[in-house]
Motif scaffolding. Structure first.
Motif, PDB file in Angstrom:
ATOM      1  N   THR A 183     -53.146  19.160  33.024  1.00 35.19           N
ATOM      2  CA  THR A 183     -51.945  19.233  32.472  1.00 35.19           C
ATOM      3  C   THR A 183     -50.941  19.498  33.066  1.00 35.19           C
ATOM      4  OG1 THR A 183     -53.429  21.444  31.821  1.00 35.19           O
ATOM      5  CG2 THR A 183     -53.634  19.721  30.234  1.00 35.19           C
ATOM      6  N   LEU A 184     -51.059  20.519  34.243  1.00 37.11           N
ATOM      7  CA  LEU A 184     -49.687  20.584  34.753  1.00 37.11           C
ATOM      8  C   LEU A 184     -49.382  19.413  35.376  1.00 37.11           C
ATOM      9  CD1 LEU A 184     -49.792  24.586  35.730  1.00 37.11           C
ATOM     10  CD2 LEU A 184     -48.502  23.705  34.493  1.00 37.11           C
ATOM     11  N   TYR A 185     -49.576  18.310  36.024  1.00 35.53           N
ATOM     12  CA  TYR A 185     -49.260  17.518  36.715  1.00 35.53           C
ATOM     13  C   TYR A 185     -48.892  16.565  35.451  1.00 35.53           C
ATOM     14  CZ  TYR A 185     -48.507  13.758  39.136  1.00 35.53           C
ATOM     15  OH  TYR A 185     -48.226  12.616  40.454  1.00 35.53           O
ATOM     16  N   LYS A 186     -49.507  16.534  34.150  1.00 33.60           N
ATOM     17  CA  LYS A 186     -49.025  15.874  33.681  1.00 33.60           C
ATOM     18  C   LYS A 186     -47.933  15.951  33.252  1.00 33.60           C
ATOM     19  CE  LYS A 186     -49.993  14.157  28.928  1.00 33.60           C
ATOM     20  NZ  LYS A 186     -50.784  14.083  27.627  1.00 33.60           N
ATOM     21  N   ALA A 187     -46.990  17.541  32.899  1.00 31.10           N
ATOM     22  CA  ALA A 187     -45.873  18.070  32.323  1.00 31.10           C
ATOM     23  C   ALA A 187     -44.884  17.908  33.346  1.00 31.10           C
ATOM     24  CB  ALA A 187     -46.414  19.425  31.829  1.00 31.10           C
ATOM     25  N   TRP A 188     -45.117  18.577  34.301  1.00 31.08           N
ATOM     26  CA  TRP A 188     -44.715  18.031  34.850  1.00 31.08           C
ATOM     27  C   TRP A 188     -43.429  16.537  35.452  1.00 31.08           C
ATOM     28  CZ3 TRP A 188     -41.055  21.526  36.716  1.00 31.08           C
ATOM     29  CH2 TRP A 188     -41.659  22.882  36.377  1.00 31.08           C
ATOM     30  N   SER A 189     -44.527  15.527  35.301  1.00 27.45           N
ATOM     31  CA  SER A 189     -44.209  14.208  35.442  1.00 27.45           C
ATOM     32  C   SER A 189     -43.568  14.006  34.439  1.00 27.45           C
ATOM     33  CB  SER A 189     -45.486  13.169  35.615  1.00 27.45           C
ATOM     34  OG  SER A 189     -46.244  13.306  36.920  1.00 27.45           O
ATOM     35  N   CYS A 190     -43.555  14.370  33.448  1.00 28.09           N
ATOM     36  CA  CYS A 190     -42.580  14.157  32.503  1.00 28.09           C
ATOM     37  C   CYS A 190     -41.417  14.510  32.035  1.00 28.09           C
ATOM     38  CB  CYS A 190     -43.496  14.783  30.746  1.00 28.09           C
ATOM     39  SG  CYS A 190     -44.492  13.883  30.219  1.00 28.09           S
ATOM     40  N   ILE A 191     -41.634  16.553  32.664  1.00 29.70           N
ATOM     41  CA  ILE A 191     -40.395  16.444  32.962  1.00 29.70           C
ATOM     42  C   ILE A 191     -39.137  15.379  34.132  1.00 29.70           C
ATOM     43  CG2 ILE A 191     -39.079  19.116  33.680  1.00 29.70           C
ATOM     44  CD1 ILE A 191     -41.746  20.555  33.457  1.00 29.70           C
ATOM     45  N   ALA A 192     -40.107  15.357  35.213  1.00 25.43           N
ATOM     46  CA  ALA A 192     -39.514  14.867  36.276  1.00 25.43           C
ATOM     47  C   ALA A 192     -38.481  13.633  35.512  1.00 25.43           C
ATOM     48  CB  ALA A 192     -40.553  14.220  37.483  1.00 25.43           C
ATOM     49  N   TYR A 193     -39.277  12.809  34.598  1.00 23.91           N
ATOM     50  CA  TYR A 193     -38.925  11.605  33.992  1.00 23.91           C
ATOM     51  C   TYR A 193     -37.926  11.628  32.927  1.00 23.91           C
ATOM     52  CZ  TYR A 193     -38.958   7.352  31.120  1.00 23.91           C
ATOM     53  OH  TYR A 193     -38.781   6.776  29.829  1.00 23.91           O
ATOM     54  N   SER A 194     -37.856  12.954  32.620  1.00 29.04           N
ATOM     55  CA  SER A 194     -36.801  13.006  31.934  1.00 29.04           C
ATOM     56  C   SER A 194     -35.370  13.480  32.522  1.00 29.04           C
ATOM     57  CB  SER A 194     -37.181  13.953  31.117  1.00 29.04           C
ATOM     58  OG  SER A 194     -36.835  15.880  31.725  1.00 29.04           O
ATOM     59  N   LEU A 195     -35.560  13.905  34.233  1.00 28.59           N
ATOM     60  CA  LEU A 195     -34.486  13.729  35.112  1.00 28.59           C
ATOM     61  C   LEU A 195     -33.949  12.456  35.617  1.00 28.59           C
ATOM     62  CD1 LEU A 195     -35.454  17.178  36.355  1.00 28.59           C
ATOM     63  CD2 LEU A 195     -33.637  16.821  34.810  1.00 28.59           C
ATOM     64  N   THR A 196     -34.708  11.611  35.314  1.00 32.98           N
ATOM     65  CA  THR A 196     -35.015  10.267  36.336  1.00 32.98           C
ATOM     66  C   THR A 196     -33.294   9.382  35.875  1.00 32.98           C
ATOM     67  OG1 THR A 196     -36.571  10.227  37.314  1.00 32.98           O
ATOM     68  CG2 THR A 196     -35.519   8.500  37.474  1.00 32.98           C
ATOM     69  N   PRO A 197     -32.094   9.938  36.319  1.00 39.71           N
ATOM     70  CA  PRO A 197     -31.133   8.432  35.997  1.00 39.71           C
ATOM     71  C   PRO A 197     -31.774   7.153  35.881  1.00 39.71           C
ATOM     72  CG  PRO A 197     -30.068   9.442  37.850  1.00 39.71           C
ATOM     73  CD  PRO A 197     -31.389   9.946  38.005  1.00 39.71           C
ATOM     74  N   ASN A 198     -31.194   5.914  34.780  1.00 37.66           N
ATOM     75  CA  ASN A 198     -30.967   5.319  34.255  1.00 37.66           C
ATOM     76  C   ASN A 198     -32.820   4.225  34.656  1.00 37.66           C
ATOM     77  OD1 ASN A 198     -28.815   4.557  34.389  1.00 37.66           O
ATOM     78  ND2 ASN A 198     -28.801   4.739  37.005  1.00 37.66           N
ATOM     79  N   VAL A 199     -33.545   5.299  33.827  1.00 38.30           N
ATOM     80  CA  VAL A 199     -35.704   4.726  34.081  1.00 38.30           C
ATOM     81  C   VAL A 199     -35.648   3.903  33.918  1.00 38.30           C
ATOM     82  CG1 VAL A 199     -35.959   6.656  31.505  1.00 38.30           C
ATOM     83  CG2 VAL A 199     -37.680   6.979  33.686  1.00 38.30           C
ATOM     84  N   LYS A 200     -34.796   3.321  32.386  1.00 37.96           N
ATOM     85  CA  LYS A 200     -35.062   2.566  31.241  1.00 37.96           C
ATOM     86  C   LYS A 200     -34.712   1.227  32.391  1.00 37.96           C
ATOM     87  CE  LYS A 200     -36.367   4.807  27.202  1.00 37.96           C
ATOM     88  NZ  LYS A 200     -38.261   4.744  27.404  1.00 37.96           N
ATOM     89  N   VAL A 201     -34.038   1.203  33.469  1.00 36.65           N
ATOM     90  CA  VAL A 201     -33.187   0.123  34.198  1.00 36.65           C
ATOM     91  C   VAL A 201     -34.267  -0.117  35.218  1.00 36.65           C
ATOM     92  CG1 VAL A 201     -32.066  -0.585  36.002  1.00 36.65           C
ATOM     93  CG2 VAL A 201     -31.080   0.197  33.840  1.00 36.65           C
ATOM     94  N   LEU A 202     -35.088   1.157  35.888  1.00 37.01           N
ATOM     95  CA  LEU A 202     -36.336   1.799  36.604  1.00 37.01           C
ATOM     96  C   LEU A 202     -37.268   0.468  35.600  1.00 37.01           C
ATOM     97  CD1 LEU A 202     -37.498   2.408  39.095  1.00 37.01           C
ATOM     98  CD2 LEU A 202     -37.878   4.542  37.863  1.00 37.01           C
ATOM     99  N   GLU A 203     -37.598   0.998  34.784  1.00 40.00           N
ATOM    100  CA  GLU A 203     -39.104   0.531  34.003  1.00 40.00           C
ATOM    101  C   GLU A 203     -38.903  -0.793  33.136  1.00 40.00           C
ATOM    102  OE1 GLU A 203     -38.502   2.878  30.002  1.00 40.00           O
ATOM    103  OE2 GLU A 203     -39.728   4.255  31.190  1.00 40.00           O
TER     104      GLU A 203
END
Length: 268
Positions: free
Chosen positions: A132-152
Protein backbone atom coordinates in the motif's frame (compact mmCIF):
# COMPACT_ATOMS: atom_id res chain seq x y z
CA UNK A 1 16.63 -0.03 15.38
CA UNK A 2 14.71 2.54 17.41
CA UNK A 3 13.34 5.50 15.48
CA UNK A 4 13.31 8.75 17.43
CA UNK A 5 10.52 11.31 17.19
CA UNK A 6 11.00 14.20 14.78
CA UNK A 7 12.15 17.32 16.63
CA UNK A 8 11.12 20.67 15.09
CA UNK A 9 11.35 20.65 11.26
CA UNK A 10 13.75 18.31 9.45
CA UNK A 11 14.39 19.40 5.88
CA UNK A 12 15.77 17.14 3.13
CA UNK A 13 15.42 16.79 -0.61
CA UNK A 14 15.22 13.99 -3.17
CA UNK A 15 16.01 14.38 -6.86
CA UNK A 16 13.33 12.82 -9.04
CA UNK A 17 13.28 12.35 -12.81
CA UNK A 18 16.64 14.10 -13.00
CA UNK A 19 15.50 17.72 -12.94
CA UNK A 20 12.64 17.62 -10.42
CA UNK A 21 13.58 18.16 -6.78
CA UNK A 22 11.25 17.08 -3.99
CA UNK A 23 11.83 19.25 -0.91
CA UNK A 24 10.70 17.28 2.12
CA UNK A 25 9.67 18.99 5.34
CA UNK A 26 9.29 16.45 8.14
CA UNK A 27 7.43 18.33 10.86
CA UNK A 28 7.39 17.06 14.42
CA UNK A 29 3.92 16.51 15.86
CA UNK A 30 4.60 17.95 19.31
CA UNK A 31 2.17 20.74 20.24
CA UNK A 32 4.86 23.36 20.90
CA UNK A 33 6.22 22.91 17.38
CA UNK A 34 2.81 22.71 15.73
CA UNK A 35 1.93 26.15 17.10
CA UNK A 36 5.18 27.50 15.67
CA UNK A 37 4.39 26.12 12.19
CA UNK A 38 1.22 28.18 11.95
CA UNK A 39 2.66 31.43 13.32
CA UNK A 40 6.27 32.44 12.74
CA UNK A 41 7.06 29.69 10.15
CA UNK A 42 3.74 29.66 8.29
CA UNK A 43 4.90 31.34 5.06
CA UNK A 44 8.29 29.60 5.07
CA UNK A 45 6.77 26.12 5.27
CA UNK A 46 3.56 26.50 3.27
CA UNK A 47 4.59 28.80 0.38
CA UNK A 48 5.30 27.24 -3.01
CA UNK A 49 3.99 23.82 -1.97
CA UNK A 50 3.05 21.41 -4.76
CA UNK A 51 2.10 18.46 -2.54
CA UNK A 52 1.13 18.11 1.11
CA UNK A 53 1.42 14.59 2.52
CA UNK A 54 -0.19 14.25 5.94
CA UNK A 55 0.17 10.99 7.86
CA UNK A 56 -2.45 9.93 10.41
CA UNK A 57 -1.77 7.14 12.90
CA UNK A 58 -4.82 4.89 12.93
CA UNK A 59 -4.05 4.04 16.59
CA UNK A 60 -4.08 7.68 17.73
CA UNK A 61 -6.33 8.21 20.74
CA UNK A 62 -6.47 11.96 20.07
CA UNK A 63 -8.03 11.96 16.62
CA UNK A 64 -10.02 15.16 17.25
CA UNK A 65 -6.80 16.99 18.13
CA UNK A 66 -5.12 15.44 15.07
CA UNK A 67 -7.93 16.85 12.92
CA UNK A 68 -7.46 20.33 14.41
CA UNK A 69 -3.76 20.30 13.53
CA UNK A 70 -4.60 19.01 10.06
CA UNK A 71 -7.23 21.71 9.53
CA UNK A 72 -4.64 24.33 10.47
CA UNK A 73 -2.39 22.90 7.74
CA UNK A 74 -5.22 23.08 5.23
CA UNK A 75 -5.94 26.70 6.17
CA UNK A 76 -2.25 27.61 5.78
CA UNK A 77 -2.10 25.76 2.47
CA UNK A 78 -5.16 27.57 1.13
CA UNK A 79 -3.61 30.91 2.06
CA UNK A 80 -0.11 30.21 0.69
CA UNK A 81 -0.40 27.40 -1.93
CA UNK A 82 -4.04 27.00 -2.89
CA UNK A 83 -3.30 24.78 -5.93
CA UNK A 84 -1.36 22.15 -3.98
CA UNK A 85 -2.32 18.48 -4.10
CA UNK A 86 -3.20 16.97 -0.71
CA UNK A 87 -2.60 13.31 0.14
CA UNK A 88 -3.60 11.78 3.47
CA UNK A 89 -2.08 8.48 4.54
CA UNK A 90 -4.07 6.60 7.15
CA UNK A 91 -1.14 4.59 8.41
CA UNK A 92 -0.58 1.38 10.42
CA UNK A 93 -3.74 -0.19 9.00
CA UNK A 94 -2.23 -3.62 9.64
CA UNK A 95 -3.04 -3.06 13.34
CA UNK A 96 -6.77 -2.96 12.58
CA UNK A 97 -8.50 -6.37 12.47
CA UNK A 98 -8.80 -7.41 8.84
CA UNK A 99 -12.59 -7.61 8.82
CA UNK A 100 -12.81 -4.00 10.08
CA UNK A 101 -10.16 -2.38 7.89
CA UNK A 102 -12.30 -1.22 4.99
CA UNK A 103 -15.04 0.14 7.26
CA UNK A 104 -12.50 1.91 9.51
CA UNK A 105 -10.68 3.47 6.57
CA UNK A 106 -13.89 4.64 4.87
CA UNK A 107 -14.99 6.39 8.06
CA UNK A 108 -11.62 8.16 8.43
CA UNK A 109 -11.69 9.10 4.76
CA UNK A 110 -15.17 10.69 5.14
CA UNK A 111 -13.99 12.64 8.18
CA UNK A 112 -10.87 13.89 6.38
CA UNK A 113 -12.74 14.88 3.22
CA UNK A 114 -15.26 16.84 5.27
CA UNK A 115 -12.67 18.74 7.30
CA UNK A 116 -10.60 19.45 4.14
CA UNK A 117 -13.33 21.35 2.29
CA UNK A 118 -13.15 23.20 -0.03
CA UNK A 119 -9.88 21.44 -0.93
CA UNK A 120 -10.10 18.05 -2.64
CA UNK A 121 -7.89 15.36 -1.14
CA UNK A 122 -6.77 11.81 -1.91
CA UNK A 123 -6.64 9.25 0.90
CA UNK A 124 -4.73 5.98 1.17
CA UNK A 125 -4.84 3.20 3.72
CA UNK A 126 -1.18 2.26 4.26
CA UNK A 127 1.07 -0.15 6.10
CA UNK A 128 4.78 -0.93 5.96
CA UNK A 129 3.93 -4.62 5.73
CA UNK A 130 2.27 -4.69 2.29
CA UNK A 131 2.21 -2.90 -1.08
CA UNK A 132 0.00 0.00 0.00
CA UNK A 133 2.83 2.45 0.71
CA UNK A 134 4.33 1.85 -2.73
CA UNK A 135 0.97 2.47 -4.37
CA UNK A 136 0.52 5.70 -2.42
CA UNK A 137 3.99 7.03 -3.29
CA UNK A 138 3.59 6.05 -6.95
CA UNK A 139 0.37 8.09 -7.09
CA UNK A 140 2.16 11.02 -5.46
CA UNK A 141 5.03 10.70 -7.96
CA UNK A 142 2.48 10.57 -10.79
CA UNK A 143 0.91 13.83 -9.62
CA UNK A 144 4.33 15.50 -9.69
CA UNK A 145 5.28 14.33 -13.18
CA UNK A 146 4.94 17.23 -15.66
CA UNK A 147 3.13 16.60 -18.96
CA UNK A 148 2.11 13.16 -17.77
CA UNK A 149 -0.81 13.00 -20.22
CA UNK A 150 1.57 13.45 -23.17
CA UNK A 151 3.74 10.70 -21.69
CA UNK A 152 0.73 8.39 -21.43
CA UNK A 153 -0.25 9.00 -25.06
CA UNK A 154 3.29 8.21 -26.24
CA UNK A 155 3.38 5.10 -24.06
CA UNK A 156 0.08 3.86 -25.50
CA UNK A 157 1.44 4.23 -29.03
CA UNK A 158 4.65 2.46 -28.07
CA UNK A 159 2.70 -0.41 -26.46
CA UNK A 160 0.60 -0.87 -29.61
CA UNK A 161 3.64 -0.73 -31.91
CA UNK A 162 5.40 -3.41 -29.84
CA UNK A 163 2.20 -5.48 -29.63
CA UNK A 164 3.01 -5.78 -25.93
CA UNK A 165 0.68 -6.98 -23.19
CA UNK A 166 1.89 -4.18 -20.97
CA UNK A 167 4.52 -1.43 -20.88
CA UNK A 168 5.55 0.19 -17.60
CA UNK A 169 7.85 3.19 -17.03
CA UNK A 170 9.75 3.33 -13.73
CA UNK A 171 11.65 6.28 -12.30
CA UNK A 172 15.31 5.30 -12.35
CA UNK A 173 16.37 6.16 -8.78
CA UNK A 174 13.28 5.07 -6.82
CA UNK A 175 11.73 2.55 -9.23
CA UNK A 176 8.34 4.10 -8.58
CA UNK A 177 5.83 3.72 -11.41
CA UNK A 178 5.53 6.88 -13.50
CA UNK A 179 3.09 5.59 -16.11
CA UNK A 180 1.95 2.39 -17.78
CA UNK A 181 -0.04 1.16 -20.75
CA UNK A 182 -1.95 -2.14 -20.59
CA UNK A 183 -3.42 -4.06 -23.52
CA UNK A 184 -3.97 -7.35 -21.66
CA UNK A 185 -5.39 -7.04 -18.14
CA UNK A 186 -3.53 -8.73 -15.28
CA UNK A 187 -5.14 -10.05 -12.10
CA UNK A 188 -2.32 -9.05 -9.72
CA UNK A 189 -2.92 -5.42 -8.73
CA UNK A 190 0.33 -5.33 -6.74
CA UNK A 191 2.63 -6.56 -9.52
CA UNK A 192 4.41 -3.22 -9.98
CA UNK A 193 5.52 -3.05 -6.36
CA UNK A 194 6.68 -6.67 -6.43
CA UNK A 195 8.67 -6.09 -9.63
CA UNK A 196 10.16 -2.91 -8.19
CA UNK A 197 11.37 -4.75 -5.09
CA UNK A 198 12.90 -7.54 -7.19
CA UNK A 199 14.77 -5.08 -9.41
CA UNK A 200 15.99 -2.99 -6.47
CA UNK A 201 17.34 -6.13 -4.78
CA UNK A 202 19.01 -7.19 -8.03
CA UNK A 203 20.55 -3.72 -8.45
CA UNK A 204 21.86 -3.95 -4.88
CA UNK A 205 23.51 -7.29 -5.66
CA UNK A 206 25.05 -5.76 -8.77
CA UNK A 207 26.47 -2.84 -6.82
CA UNK A 208 28.02 -5.20 -4.25
CA UNK A 209 29.79 -6.90 -7.14
CA UNK A 210 30.94 -3.52 -8.54
CA UNK A 211 28.70 -4.09 -11.58
CA UNK A 212 26.22 -1.69 -13.18
CA UNK A 213 22.65 -2.77 -13.82
CA UNK A 214 21.46 -1.82 -17.30
CA UNK A 215 18.94 -4.38 -18.54
CA UNK A 216 17.53 -7.85 -18.05
CA UNK A 217 15.24 -10.34 -19.78
CA UNK A 218 12.97 -12.87 -18.09
CA UNK A 219 11.33 -15.60 -20.13
CA UNK A 220 9.23 -18.71 -19.53
CA UNK A 221 6.63 -20.67 -21.49
CA UNK A 222 3.91 -18.06 -20.87
CA UNK A 223 5.57 -14.67 -21.31
CA UNK A 224 8.75 -12.68 -21.74
CA UNK A 225 9.60 -9.48 -19.83
CA UNK A 226 12.26 -7.01 -20.90
CA UNK A 227 13.59 -4.33 -18.55
CA UNK A 228 15.92 -1.75 -20.04
CA UNK A 229 16.74 1.95 -19.70
CA UNK A 230 14.38 4.20 -21.65
CA UNK A 231 15.87 7.60 -20.89
CA UNK A 232 18.58 8.99 -18.63
CA UNK A 233 16.10 8.99 -15.73
CA UNK A 234 13.73 6.11 -16.47
CA UNK A 235 13.55 2.37 -17.08
CA UNK A 236 10.92 0.60 -19.15
CA UNK A 237 9.45 -2.87 -18.75
CA UNK A 238 7.87 -4.49 -21.81
CA UNK A 239 5.80 -7.65 -21.20
CA UNK A 240 5.06 -9.93 -24.19
CA UNK A 241 3.02 -13.13 -24.43
CA UNK A 242 3.27 -13.58 -28.22
CA UNK A 243 6.04 -16.18 -28.77
CA UNK A 244 6.46 -15.10 -32.41
CA UNK A 245 7.95 -11.72 -31.35
CA UNK A 246 11.68 -12.20 -30.85
CA UNK A 247 13.87 -10.65 -28.16
CA UNK A 248 15.83 -8.80 -30.84
CA UNK A 249 12.64 -7.17 -32.14
CA UNK A 250 11.65 -5.91 -28.70
CA UNK A 251 15.17 -4.64 -27.99
CA UNK A 252 15.16 -2.83 -31.32
CA UNK A 253 11.79 -1.18 -30.55
CA UNK A 254 13.04 0.01 -27.15
CA UNK A 255 16.20 1.38 -28.73
CA UNK A 256 14.22 3.19 -31.42
CA UNK A 257 11.94 4.80 -28.81
CA UNK A 258 14.70 6.17 -26.57
CA UNK A 259 15.31 9.42 -28.45
CA UNK A 260 11.59 10.27 -28.43
CA UNK A 261 11.15 9.65 -24.70
CA UNK A 262 14.43 11.38 -23.81
CA UNK A 263 13.25 14.49 -25.67
CA UNK A 264 9.85 14.19 -24.01
CA UNK A 265 11.35 14.20 -20.52
CA UNK A 266 13.79 17.00 -21.42
CA UNK A 267 10.86 19.08 -22.70
CA UNK A 268 9.19 18.74 -19.29
Amino acid sequence: MRLAATIDVEHSHVRFLGNLVLNLWDCGGQDIFMENYFTSQREQIFSGVEVLIYVFDIESVEFDEDLQHYRSCIDALQACSSNAHVFCLVHKMDLVPEHLREQTFKQRERDLRQVSLPMVITCFATSIWDETLYKAWSCIAYSLTPNVKVLEQSLNRFCNICEADEVVVFERATFLVISHSTRVEHSDQHRFEKISNIIKQFKLCCSKSAAQFQSMELRNSNFAAFIDYLSSNTYVMVVMSDPSITSATTAMNIGAARAHFENLFLAE
